[in-house]
Enzyme design. Structure first.
Site, PDB file in Angstrom:
ATOM      1  N   PRO A  50       4.474   0.629   1.592  1.00  0.00           N
ATOM      2  CA  PRO A  50       3.482   0.619   0.868  1.00  0.00           C
ATOM      3  C   PRO A  50       3.040  -0.655   0.217  1.00  0.00           C
ATOM      4  O   PRO A  50       3.301  -0.952  -0.082  1.00  0.00           O
ATOM      5  CB  PRO A  50       3.625   2.043   0.203  1.00  0.00           C
ATOM      6  CG  PRO A  50       5.031   2.537   0.110  1.00  0.00           C
ATOM      7  CD  PRO A  50       5.629   1.414   1.341  1.00  0.00           C
ATOM      8  N   SER A  51       1.419   0.406   0.179  1.00  0.00           N
ATOM      9  CA  SER A  51       1.023  -1.557  -1.246  1.00  0.00           C
ATOM     10  C   SER A  51       1.846  -1.333  -2.307  1.00  0.00           C
ATOM     11  O   SER A  51       1.853  -0.097  -2.365  1.00  0.00           O
ATOM     12  CB  SER A  51      -0.453  -1.279  -1.246  1.00  0.00           C
ATOM     13  OG  SER A  51      -1.043  -1.523   0.204  1.00  0.00           O
ATOM     14  N   GLY A  92       6.750  -4.836  -3.222  1.00  0.00           N
ATOM     15  CA  GLY A  92       7.064  -5.878  -3.583  1.00  0.00           C
ATOM     16  C   GLY A  92       6.637  -6.812  -2.677  1.00  0.00           C
ATOM     17  O   GLY A  92       7.201  -8.334  -2.286  1.00  0.00           O
ATOM     18  N   GLU A 134       0.605 -11.139   6.787  1.00  0.00           N
ATOM     19  CA  GLU A 134       0.148 -10.566   8.165  1.00  0.00           C
ATOM     20  C   GLU A 134      -1.092 -11.663   8.213  1.00  0.00           C
ATOM     21  O   GLU A 134      -2.493 -11.880   8.320  1.00  0.00           O
ATOM     22  CB  GLU A 134      -1.100  -9.164   6.618  1.00  0.00           C
ATOM     23  CG  GLU A 134      -0.695  -8.303   6.490  1.00  0.00           C
ATOM     24  CD  GLU A 134      -0.494  -7.056   7.655  1.00  0.00           C
ATOM     25  OE1 GLU A 134      -1.528  -7.452   8.647  1.00  0.00           O
ATOM     26  OE2 GLU A 134       0.533  -6.734   8.493  1.00  0.00           O
TER      27      GLU A 134
END
Length: 608
Positions: free
Chosen positions: A387-388, A391, A516
């Site tokens: 999840p955001s 780290g 990404e």
């Protein structure tokens, strides 16, 4: 922090020593200034003889020749010394700015996390300019003014010691007024420069993000904030003007009073026969050679206070710790080295390198990564998911040595990466981030950015072709010579991303970091770039941060991070079977993808 006057002088001298100081040119300028001053002291003496001869109606040619010669010598000395001093000042500031710019580029990322970008900009531009003005306009004239005053006073005592005492008596009283005003000017100047640096930061930030400002209709807010800064600068400027307004009239009144007294008393002495008319004229001229330099002392000391504040800030920056350059271990160029995180912990808030310039304090630490024990096998693809805020990007920042772990060690093979040569270590890494940052310049320059050797256009085009960027570049008006604009704003997000990928391909890295890397691409471009990335990742240690699990299901290893800790590692199938969070993320994303595909099919069926 309170700085004594002596330490401020030491800081100024130390700053000048940092530079390529042209000593011989400076000495030449000083000698010319001394010659100019001595020539100026000679002029009134010959004027005295000239006036006395005029009253006697017998003018000596020698006196006229001496006067003309003194004037010419003074003019030539002024011209050459002015140029020499300007050259010295410009050379010192240019050298200091190079040192400061090099220093800024060598500072660790933690400095820029805790200080606004306008701070170093203001130091390099405004503070160095203040130092230059001191050297070119005030420093040498201060010493030559002392020579002029001392020489004039000695000659005046020879002409008439009684009138000379009147001038000498005024000096201590004037200094008593100048000194406290100078201290006040120092405090005002220091606050002004700090406020100016903050204002510069605001301007840089707002102008660089002008699209966000306009899109958010935040012009009134930024206008109000900018107006507040400008008004604050105005208030400091007004305080400085008040000090000058007190100082200037005081000096003028004192000097005019002395002048009136000298002329009145001198006229009486001439009438009584104690002085000749030429003596009185010479006395008045010599008095101006005391008055004018003495009045310039106020300006010198006012500017000196500004320089002391500026030099203090410059020295603070020069003394900051830089990124470590020394290597304790040789760098192996073998590409089959594993990367290991051994009990690595890190927090952005630890303030490990630099306290905030604004507060001078180090905030309390909150762990971002906690006791990470990871292995990234060589020549394999490792995906990092979670999840955001878990780290993932921080892990990349540690690998690039933007930060130093608070605990633990990161190894490349047997060596800690912090023992390896920094530039060579970063040279092994190719990094493609979500933001796809570009520098102002051409597309070709951006693809080859950071490479020491000059790249041939064929190599640049080959990298662009592999990144599926060549076709759209060729369609641009100037092709590879097209200017991308500030931060690449003339290009779309997908175009910027492909140029960033081409940059990574051209570097031919051993370690590839993809954050990404295809997030800004449309589906067609993403498929093409994924093919290019597959070629690029071959025989390289590749780390991929992925929010879309569909892009990493074929990775050799997937690591799950949660709240800075590793909670799972394995292949896609292994994690799907054993890791609850990973299975939840996979189900949501694949279901969403399936729903999107069904929706697209439905739209196609109902379209006329």
């Amino acid at each position: 922090m309170k700085t004594s006057r002596s330490s401020s002088w030491k800081q100024i001298v130390t700053l000048i020593r940092y530079t390529d100081f042209p000593k011989w040119i400076f000495i030449f300028a000083v000698l010319l200034s001394v010659v100019q001053t001595l020539a100026g002291l000679v002029v009134p003496w010959f004027t005295k003889d000239f006036v006395d001869q005029l009253t006697g109606q017998a003018v000596s040619r020698e006196v006229i020749y001496f006067l003309i010669g003194a004037f010419m010598l003074q003019a030539v000395s002024v011209g050459f010394s002015h140029y020499a001093l300007a050259y010295v000042g410009q050379r010192i500031v240019a050298s200091l700015r190079i040192k400061m710019w090099t220093k800024v580029l060598a500072l660790p990322i933690s400095y820029f996390d805790q200080n606004r970008s306008g701070e170093p900009v203001s130091r390099i531009t405004n503070d160095t300019n203040i130092l230059m003005n001191l050297i070119t306009q005030h420093l040498v004239s201060f010493f030559t003014n002392i020579i002029s005053i001392v020489g004039a006073v000695l000659i005046l005592f020879m002409l008439d010691w009684r009138m000379t005492l009147i001038i000498v008596t005024v000096t201590p009283l004037t200094l008593l007024i100048i000194q406290p005003l100078g201290r006040q000017m120092y405090r005002i100047s220091k606050k002004t420069q700090k406020e100016l640096a903050s204002f510069t930061s605001d301007l840089n930030e707002v102008v660089s993000e002008i699209r966000l400002v306009k899109a958010s209709s935040a012009e009134p807010k930024e206008t109000e904030a900018g107006t507040a800064r400008i008004e604050s600068l105005f208030r400091f400027g007004r305080k400085e003007a008040i000090v000058q307004a007190i100082l200037a009239p005081f000096m003028t009144v004192m000097l005019m009073a002395v002048l009136v007294i000298i002329i009145g008393y001198g006229g009486y002495r001439v009438a009584s026969g104690a002085l000749s008319a030429g003596d009185l004229v010479a006395f008045i001229l010599y008095m101006f050679q005391i008055i004018i330099p003495f009045s310039q002392f106020a300006t010198f000391f006012t500017h000196l206070q500004k320089v002391m504040g500026a030099s203090e800030r410059l020295m603070e920056m020069m003394e900051l710790d830089e990124e470590p350059k020394e290597a304790r271990s040789p760098l192996s160029h073998r590409a089959d080295q594993p990367i290991l995180f051994e009990q690595v912990s890190f927090s952005y808030d630890s303030g490990q390198d630099h306290p905030s310039v604004e507060t001078g304090e180090k905030p309390k630490a909150e762990a971002t990564l906690q006791s990470l024990q990871l292995t990234f096998p060589p020549n394999r693809v490792t995906a990092i998911v979670g999840p955001s805020g878990s780290g993932k990007t921080t892990l990349f920042a540690l690998l690039e040595r933007f930060y130093t772990p608070d605990e633990g060690v990161i190894r490349y093979g047997p060596h800690s990466i912090h023992d390896l040569p920094l530039a060579q270590w970063r040279g092994l890494i190719g990094y493609v981030s979500q933001e796809s940052p570009l520098m102002a310049g051409t597309i070709a320059e951006n693809i080859a950015y950071g490479l020491q050797e000059e790249m041939e256009r064929e190599a640049i085009e080959r990298a662009a072709t592999m990144a599926y960027a060549h076709d759209f570049i060729q369609k641009l008006p100037q092709g590879y010579d097209t200017e991308v604009g500030e931060r690449g704003m003339k290009l779309s997000g997908g175009q910027r991303q492909r140029i960033a990928i081409a940059r990574a391909i051209l570097r031919d890295p051993q370690v590839l970091l993809l954050d990404e890397a295809t997030s800004s691409l449309d589906s067609t471009s993403e498929q093409e770039v994924q093919k290019a990335l597959q070629t690029l990742m071959k025989d390289r240690t590749t780390l991929v941060i992925a929010h879309r699990l569909s892009t990493v299901v074929d990775a050799d290893q997937i690591i799950v991070l949660e709240y800075g800790r590793m909670t799972g590692a394995g292949t896609h199938q292994e994690l799907y079977d054993s890791h609850a969070l990973y299975r939840e993320l996979a189900d949501k994303q694949f279901k969403a993808s399936s729903d999107s595909a069904l929706l697209a099919q439905s739209v196609n069926r109902t379209s006329p």
